[in-house]
Write a protein that holds these residues in place. Structure first.
Motif, short mmCIF file in Angstrom:
data_model
loop_
_atom_site.label_atom_id
_atom_site.label_comp_id
_atom_site.label_asym_id
_atom_site.label_seq_id
_atom_site.Cartn_x
_atom_site.Cartn_y
_atom_site.Cartn_z
N VAL A 91 5.99 82.07 69.97
CA VAL A 91 5.21 81.54 69.22
C VAL A 91 5.08 82.08 67.29
O VAL A 91 4.88 81.73 66.31
CB VAL A 91 3.72 80.95 70.12
CG1 VAL A 91 2.97 80.25 68.93
CG2 VAL A 91 3.60 79.31 70.73
N ARG A 94 7.83 82.59 65.49
CA ARG A 94 8.06 81.07 64.77
C ARG A 94 7.69 80.84 63.58
O ARG A 94 7.79 80.69 62.91
CB ARG A 94 9.12 80.20 65.61
CG ARG A 94 9.48 80.04 67.06
CD ARG A 94 9.98 79.24 67.65
NE ARG A 94 10.95 79.42 68.76
CZ ARG A 94 10.96 78.65 70.01
NH1 ARG A 94 10.30 77.51 70.01
NH2 ARG A 94 12.23 78.87 70.57
N ALA A 95 6.14 81.87 63.74
CA ALA A 95 5.12 81.79 62.82
C ALA A 95 5.53 82.61 61.96
O ALA A 95 5.37 82.11 60.15
CB ALA A 95 4.10 81.74 63.24
N MET A 99 12.30 77.77 59.57
CA MET A 99 13.39 77.62 59.97
C MET A 99 13.49 75.71 59.17
O MET A 99 12.39 75.42 58.87
CB MET A 99 13.55 77.27 61.39
CG MET A 99 15.14 76.29 61.78
SD MET A 99 15.94 77.09 62.09
CE MET A 99 18.33 77.23 62.36
N ASN A 105 13.27 66.86 58.24
CA ASN A 105 12.94 66.37 59.37
C ASN A 105 11.80 66.08 59.53
O ASN A 105 10.77 66.78 59.77
CB ASN A 105 13.59 67.34 61.17
CG ASN A 105 13.47 68.56 60.84
OD1 ASN A 105 13.45 68.79 59.93
ND2 ASN A 105 13.32 69.25 61.88
N PRO A 106 11.34 65.55 58.87
CA PRO A 106 9.79 65.58 58.67
C PRO A 106 9.02 64.68 59.74
O PRO A 106 9.47 63.80 59.91
CB PRO A 106 9.59 64.48 56.72
CG PRO A 106 11.10 63.72 57.05
CD PRO A 106 11.59 64.70 57.07
N PHE A 107 8.16 65.10 60.35
CA PHE A 107 7.54 63.76 61.12
C PHE A 107 6.43 62.86 60.59
O PHE A 107 6.85 62.72 59.18
CB PHE A 107 5.97 64.91 61.70
CG PHE A 107 6.48 66.28 62.46
CD1 PHE A 107 7.32 66.50 62.73
CD2 PHE A 107 5.09 67.44 61.19
CE1 PHE A 107 8.21 67.92 63.22
CE2 PHE A 107 6.03 68.94 62.29
CZ PHE A 107 6.77 69.02 63.13
N LYS A 109 4.35 61.43 60.14
CA LYS A 109 2.49 61.67 59.43
C LYS A 109 3.04 61.68 58.53
O LYS A 109 4.04 61.38 57.80
CB LYS A 109 2.39 63.12 60.12
CG LYS A 109 2.83 63.04 61.74
CD LYS A 109 2.21 64.64 62.21
CE LYS A 109 2.69 64.88 63.51
NZ LYS A 109 1.10 64.47 63.96
N TYR A 117 0.41 70.75 59.58
CA TYR A 117 1.06 70.66 61.33
C TYR A 117 0.59 71.81 61.98
O TYR A 117 0.19 72.74 62.25
CB TYR A 117 1.76 69.93 60.96
CG TYR A 117 2.60 70.13 62.49
CD1 TYR A 117 1.98 69.37 63.27
CD2 TYR A 117 3.63 70.83 63.43
CE1 TYR A 117 2.71 69.26 64.84
CE2 TYR A 117 3.93 70.91 64.40
CZ TYR A 117 4.02 70.31 65.05
OH TYR A 117 4.28 69.50 66.52
N GLY A 118 1.62 73.36 60.75
CA GLY A 118 2.11 74.54 61.02
C GLY A 118 0.35 75.25 60.66
O GLY A 118 0.24 75.61 62.09
N ILE A 121 -1.90 74.32 64.43
CA ILE A 121 -0.97 74.83 65.20
C ILE A 121 -1.80 76.33 65.34
O ILE A 121 -2.08 76.57 66.56
CB ILE A 121 -0.33 74.02 65.91
CG1 ILE A 121 0.78 74.85 64.81
CG2 ILE A 121 -0.16 73.10 66.16
CD1 ILE A 121 2.05 74.61 65.14
N HIS A 122 -1.20 76.67 64.58
CA HIS A 122 -2.01 78.36 64.47
C HIS A 122 -3.07 78.75 64.20
O HIS A 122 -3.84 80.07 64.03
CB HIS A 122 -0.79 78.97 63.18
CG HIS A 122 0.54 78.71 63.89
ND1 HIS A 122 1.21 79.51 65.59
CD2 HIS A 122 1.77 78.26 63.74
CE1 HIS A 122 2.38 79.23 64.96
NE2 HIS A 122 2.60 78.33 64.39
N ARG A 171 6.77 72.68 54.87
CA ARG A 171 5.44 72.72 55.54
C ARG A 171 6.17 73.93 56.17
O ARG A 171 5.69 74.63 56.58
CB ARG A 171 6.55 71.99 56.81
CG ARG A 171 6.34 71.50 58.03
CD ARG A 171 6.82 70.76 58.69
NE ARG A 171 7.73 70.94 59.13
CZ ARG A 171 9.25 69.23 59.69
NH1 ARG A 171 8.68 68.42 59.86
NH2 ARG A 171 10.39 70.19 59.44
N ALA A 172 7.53 74.94 55.83
CA ALA A 172 7.32 76.02 56.27
C ALA A 172 7.19 77.08 56.00
O ALA A 172 6.37 77.74 56.36
CB ALA A 172 9.47 76.38 56.85
N VAL A 175 3.05 78.45 57.09
CA VAL A 175 2.74 79.58 57.85
C VAL A 175 2.42 80.60 57.30
O VAL A 175 2.24 81.69 57.96
CB VAL A 175 2.93 78.88 59.23
CG1 VAL A 175 2.09 77.86 60.17
CG2 VAL A 175 4.00 79.30 59.33
#
Ligand SMILES: Nc1ncnc2c1ncn2[C@@H]1O[C@H](COP(=O)(O)OP(=O)(O)OP(=O)(O)O)[C@@H](O)[C@H]1O
Ligand SMILES: [Mg+2]
Lengths: 262, 479
Positions: A91, A94-95, A99, A105-107, A109, A117-118, A121-122, A171-172, A175
Motif C-alpha cells: 500500500v 503504490r502511494a 500509475m 479509468n476514472p472512478f 464518482k 480518493y487517494g 485512503i492514505h 489523481r495519481a 498522493v
C-alpha cells in the motif's frame, strides 16, 4: 548482452532493477533485465508489441501481484529498499509509485471524489480545507483546473477522453508520489489531447521520476531524456534518448527506430 | 322407459361429430404433404432442366411454400369451424318440424335442447324428458350436414390455395424469403403468447376486482385497518369494516421486504463479494453452482423447514428469554426462511453487477495504494450499486409474491403489529385461504381475493419494471 550507454549526467537513481525476470506460469515474459531509473527525468520504454514493456512497468509498483499466474524474480529497489521484501508494505509502495493506465479509468464518482480518493485512503488531509487544497493543487498541476473548477461535483466519467486521462494523472499526483508510471497514456487520444499530455509530462518531469511506455518514436524523442529498447522480453539497449535515436549501438535498435521492424 | 330407448343408436357416430376438427387437422397434414411433394417435384424439374433459368431458391423451400399455403389456412379453418359449426347446428334444430313443438322460451326449452344435444353427441346415454327424444335425430342430421359442409369448404380452400401456390413455383420465385417470413410469423406468435396471457390474467383480475369494488369501497379496502372477511365470525359488522387490507399489506411488507431482506441483502452481498473478489477459481466453481441449486429448491420444502423447524425453535427461544406470548406462527420464522430462500437470488444479481464493473476500475484503485477491501467498499460496490439495487428490487418482488413458505409458516390472523414474534398474515396467504374456502363466487369475501391479487400484481409489476430499467441503465453505463 544489454548495451548500456555512458550516462554523463549527474542523475541519481530512484529505482534500480537487478536481474529481474517475470514469468506468467511457465512462460518467461521478462528475461534478466537490469536498469537504473533516475529521478527528475523521464524514462521511455519502447519496443515492439508483446516484448514485455507493460509487464516490466507493472513490476515497479507490484501491480503484477494482482495477476495470480505472475511471478517475479530478481531484485527491485526504491531508494535502496527492496520492494519485494516482506518488510515493504505494498500500500505504501503504490502511494510512492503511482500509475496511469493506457485507457483512462476514472472512478464513477465526482471529479472531486476522484482526486480525493487517494488522499483519503492514505489519510493525507486533516480537514476538508486541506483536502480541497490538495484537489485544487493536483488539478492545477495536471492542467485541468480551469476546465473543471466550476463542475467538481460532476461525474468524472462525463469528461472527454483527454480530460479523463488528465484527471487520472491528477489523481495519481494527488498522493504526492515519487515515481509515476505511465503505460501508453496517450494512445487512446487525439493529437491535441496527446500534445496536452506531453506538455504535462514535461512539466511534471522536474519533480518526479517518470517512466512512460510508448509506441510513438516521436513521443519518446519529445518527452524523454532516457530510452530503453525492449525486444522479446530482454532490454536490448538503454541510454540517453538523443543517443538512442541518433546513434544506436545495436542493430536491432536501429532497425526498430528506423521502422524496419514490427 | 321411452327415454332410454333413444340411447341404443350408435354412440360412435356422435363421437365422429365431435372428431370433425381432428379430421380437418389430419386433412391439413395429408394435403400439406401432398402440396410439399408436388412443389418439390416441380421445383426439382426446373433445377434439372438445363435450359431453364437458374432457380433462385432451393427446391425444399418451394416445397414448404406450397405446403404452408395448403395446410395453414386449412388448420385455421378447422379451428374456426369447430367453433362455428355447433352454433349453426343449434340454430338448425329449432327450425326443423320436430323443433316447432319446443316450448317457446325459458329454462325448459334450454334443458330439452341440451339433453338432445348430449345424446346426439354421445355424451349421455338417454333423455329424461321424452319430448327431447324427438330432437335427437334432427341434431344428428344437422351435425352430419355441417360436418360435410365443413369438409367441402376445407377441401376447396386447400385445393384453390394449393394450386395457386403451385403455379407460383418458378425458377425466379423467391420461395425462401416467403418461407422465412412465415417462420418469423410463427416465432412472433409464440412470443406473443406470454404477453397476451399476462393481459388475459390482468383483464380477469380487473373484472373481478371491479365487481368487488361494487360491494366494498376501494378506500375502505386500501386504507382500512381491520381484516375480517369471514361472514360467520362477525355477521353484524358492516361490509366496509371487514375488508381493510392494511394489516395484510403490512404483514406482506414486514415478512417479505423487511425481515427477509435483512437476512438476504447482507448475506447475499457478502457471498457475492467473496465469490467475485476472494474465492479461488476452484472454490468459485463449487460454491456458485451450489447456490444456484439452492435457488431451485421448491419453496414448499422451505415451507416445511419454516413451519416444523424454525418456527418452534424461535418460539422456544423467545419463551426461554421470558417472552411468554410468542406465537408458533411468528412473522419472524416465515421472514427468516424466506430471506434464506432469496439469498442465492441477491447473491447472483450482486455477483453479476460486481463482475460487470470493468477490471480497469479495480486496477486504478489498487494502483492508488488502496487495499482490496477499500477497493471493494469504495469503488466496486458504489459502481455496481445500481445493478445491486435493481437486483434487490427483483428479490423483493419475488418475496412479496412468494406463497408456499407463508402459507405453511405464517398465520391467517391479520394482526397489525411490529412485533416479529407475533402471528401475521400476508396477501398471498389470504388469497389462498379465501379461494380454498367454501365461499360462493359472488360473495365479497371471495371477490376480495381478486382485489388482493390485483394489488399484488400491480405492485410486483411496478417493482419489476423499475428494477429492470435501473439494471439496464447500469449495464449501458459500462458498454
Ligand atoms: N496476464 C497475463 N497472463 C499471461 N501472459 C501475459 C499476461 N500479460 C501479458 N502476458 C504475456 O507477456 C508478454 C508481454 O506482454 P506485455 O503486455 O508486457 O507486452 P507489451 O510490451 O506491453 O505489449 P504492448 O505494446 O502490445 O502493450 C506477452 O507475450 C503477453 O502475451
Ligand atoms: Mg503494454
Amino acid at each position: 548482452m544489454t548495451v548500456i550507454h555512458d550516462m554523463d549526467d549527474k542523475a541519481e537513481p530512484k529505482m534500480r532493477a537487478s536481474d529481474v525476470s517475470v514469468f506468467y506460469g511457465d512462460k518467461k515474459a521478462i528475461d534478466d533485465v537490469s536498469i537504473d531509473i533516475p529521478t527528475k527525468f523521464v524514462t521511455a520504454f519502447i519496443g515492439p508489441s508483446g516484448c514485455g514493456k507493460s509487464t516490466f512497468l507493472r513490476t515497479l509498483n507490484r501491480m503484477n501481484d494482482t495477476i495470480p499466474s505472475a511471478r517475479v524474480e530478481g531484485q527491485i529497489e526504491l531508494d535502496g529498499e527492496d520492494i519485494y521484501s516482506s518488510g515493504m508494505d505494498v500500500v505504501q509502495l503504490r502511494a510512492r509509485v503511482g500509475m496511469v493506465f493506457q485507457k483512462p479509468n476514472p472512478f464513477p464518482k465526482s471529479i472531486y471524489e476522484n482526486i480525493a480518493y487517494g488522499p483519503k485512503i492514505h489519510g493525507l488531509a486533516e480537514s476538508k480545507g486541506e483536502l480541497d487544497e490538495i484537489v485544487e493543487r493536483s488539478l492545477q498541476r495536471a492542467g485541468l483546473w480551469n476546465e473543471v473548477k466550476d463542475r467538481l461535483g460532476e461525474s468524472g466519467t462525463a469528461l472527454s477522453g483527454g480530460q479523463q486521462q488528465r484527471l487520472c494523472i491528477a489523481r495519481a499526483i494527488a498522493v504526492d508520489p515519487e515515481v509515476i508510471l505511465m503505460d501508453e497514456p496517450a494512445s487512446a487520444l487525439d493529437p491535441i489531447a496527446t500534445a496536452k499530455i506531453e506538455e504535462l509530462i514535461d512539466d511534471l518531469a522536474g519533480r518526479y521520476a517518470i517512466v512512460i511506455v510508448t509506441h510513438s518514436m516521436q513521443q519518446a524523442a519529445r518527452v524523454s531524456q532516457r530510452t530503453a529498447f525492449f525486444h522479446l522480453g530482454k532490454m536490448v539497449e538503454y541510454g540517453p534518448t538523443d543517443q538512442i535515436f541518433t546513434n544506436p549501438l545495436e542493430e536491432r535498435t536501429k532497425d526498430y527506430i528506423t521502422g524496419r521492424y514490427g | 322407459m321411452i327415454a332410454l330407448a333413444a340411447a341404443s343408436p350408435n354412440t360412435t357416430q356422435g363421437a365422429a361429430n365431435r372428431m370433425s376438427p381432428v379430421f380437418l387437422f389430419l386433412l391439413a397434414i395429408g394435403l400439406g404433404l401432398a402440396g410439399w411433394l408436388a412443389g418439390r417435384a416441380k421445383a426439382r424439374a426446373f433445377s434439372r432442366d438445363k435450359d431453364a433459368p437458374r432457380i433462385v431458391s432451393r427446391p425444399g423451400y418451394h416445397a414448404w411454400y406450397v405446403a404452408i399455403w395448403v395446410a395453414v389456412p386449412l388448420a385455421l379453418f378447422a379451428v374456426f369451424w369447430s367453433i362455428l359449426s355447433p352454433i349453426l347446428v343449434d340454430q338448425w334444430v329449432p327450425a326443423t318440424p320436430a323443433g316447432q313443438s319446443l316450448p317457446t322460451f325459458g329454462f325448459q326449452r334450454q334443458s330439452m335442447l341440451a339433453e338432445a344435444r348430449a345424446v346426439a353427441y354421445g355424451q349421455a346415454a338417454g333423455v329424461f324428458n321424452p319430448d327431447a327424444a324427438a330432437l335427437v335425430e334432427p341434431f344428428r342430421e344437422a351435425s352430419r350436414f355441417y360436418t360435410l359442409v365443413g369438409f367441402g369448404f376445407a377441401l376447396a380452400l386447400a385445393v384453390i390455395l394449393g394450386l395457386w401456390a403451385f403455379t407460383r413455383v418458378r425458377p425466379a420465385f423467391t420461395a425462401r424469403v416467403k418461407v422465412e417470413r412465415a417462420v418469423m410469423g410463427v416465432l412472433l406468435l409464440a412470443s406473443l403468447v406470454a404477453i397476451l396471457t399476462t393481459f388475459g390474467i390482468l383483464a380477469s383480475l380487473v373484472f373481478e376486482t371491479i365487481r368487488f369494488f361494487g360491494m366494498v369501497s376501494p378506500v375502505d379496502f386500501l386504507f382500512g385497518l381491520s381484516w375480517n372477511p369471514d361472514p360467520m365470525s362477525n355477521p353484524a359488522a358492516p361490509q366496509g369494516d371487514r375488508y381493510g387490507a392494511i394489516p395484510l399489506f403490512w404483514g406482506t411488507i414486514f415478512i417479505g421486504a423487511i425481515i427477509a431482506m435483512i437476512v438476504a441483502i447482507p448475506l447475499g452481498m457478502m457471498s457475492a463479494i467473496y465469490l467475485t473478489q476472494y474465492a479461488s477459481s476452484r472454490w468459485r466453481k463449487i460454491i456458485k453452482p451450489a447456490l444456484e441449486i439452492l435457488a431451485g429448491v421448491p419453496t414448499v420444502v422451505y415451507g416445511y423447514f419454516a413451519a416444523l423447524t424454525v418456527a418452534p425453535a424461535i418460539r422456544d427461544a423467545a419463551q426461554a428469554v421470558g417472552i411468554q406470548n410468542a406465537s408458533s406462527e411468528s412473522a419472524l420464522a416465515a421472514g427468516l426462511v424466506m430471506g434464506v430462500m432469496i439469498i442465492p437470488f441477491v447473491s447472483s444479481m450482486a455477483d453479476d453487477s460486481i463482475a460487470a464493473v470493468p477490471g480497469s476500475m479495480r486496477d486504478g484503485s489498487l494502483a492508488m495504494g488502496a487495499t482490496k477491501s477499500e477497493t471493494i467498499k469504495k469503488v466496486l460496490i458504489p459502481a455496481a450499486l445500481p445493478g445491486i439495487v435493481g437486483g434487490v428490487m427483483l428479490a423483493v418482488s419475488r418475496a412479496i409474491g412468494e406463497t408456499m413458505i407463508v402459507v405453511m409458516a405464517a398465520s391467517t390472523a391479520a394482526n397489525l403489529t411490529a412485533n416479529p414474534l407475533e402471528a401475521m398474515t400476508t396477501v398471498t396467504v389470504q388469497i389462498v385461504a379465501l379461494l380454498t374456502g367454501e365461499g360462493s363466487f359472488d360473495h365479497p369475501a371471495t371477490l376480495s381475493a381478486f382485489a388482493l391479487g390485483f394489488v399484488l400484481f400491480m405492485v410486483t409489476l411496478l417493482l419489476n419494471f423499475i428494477a429492470l430499467r435501473v439494471v439496464k441503465r447500469f449495464r449501458e453505463a459500462y458498454e
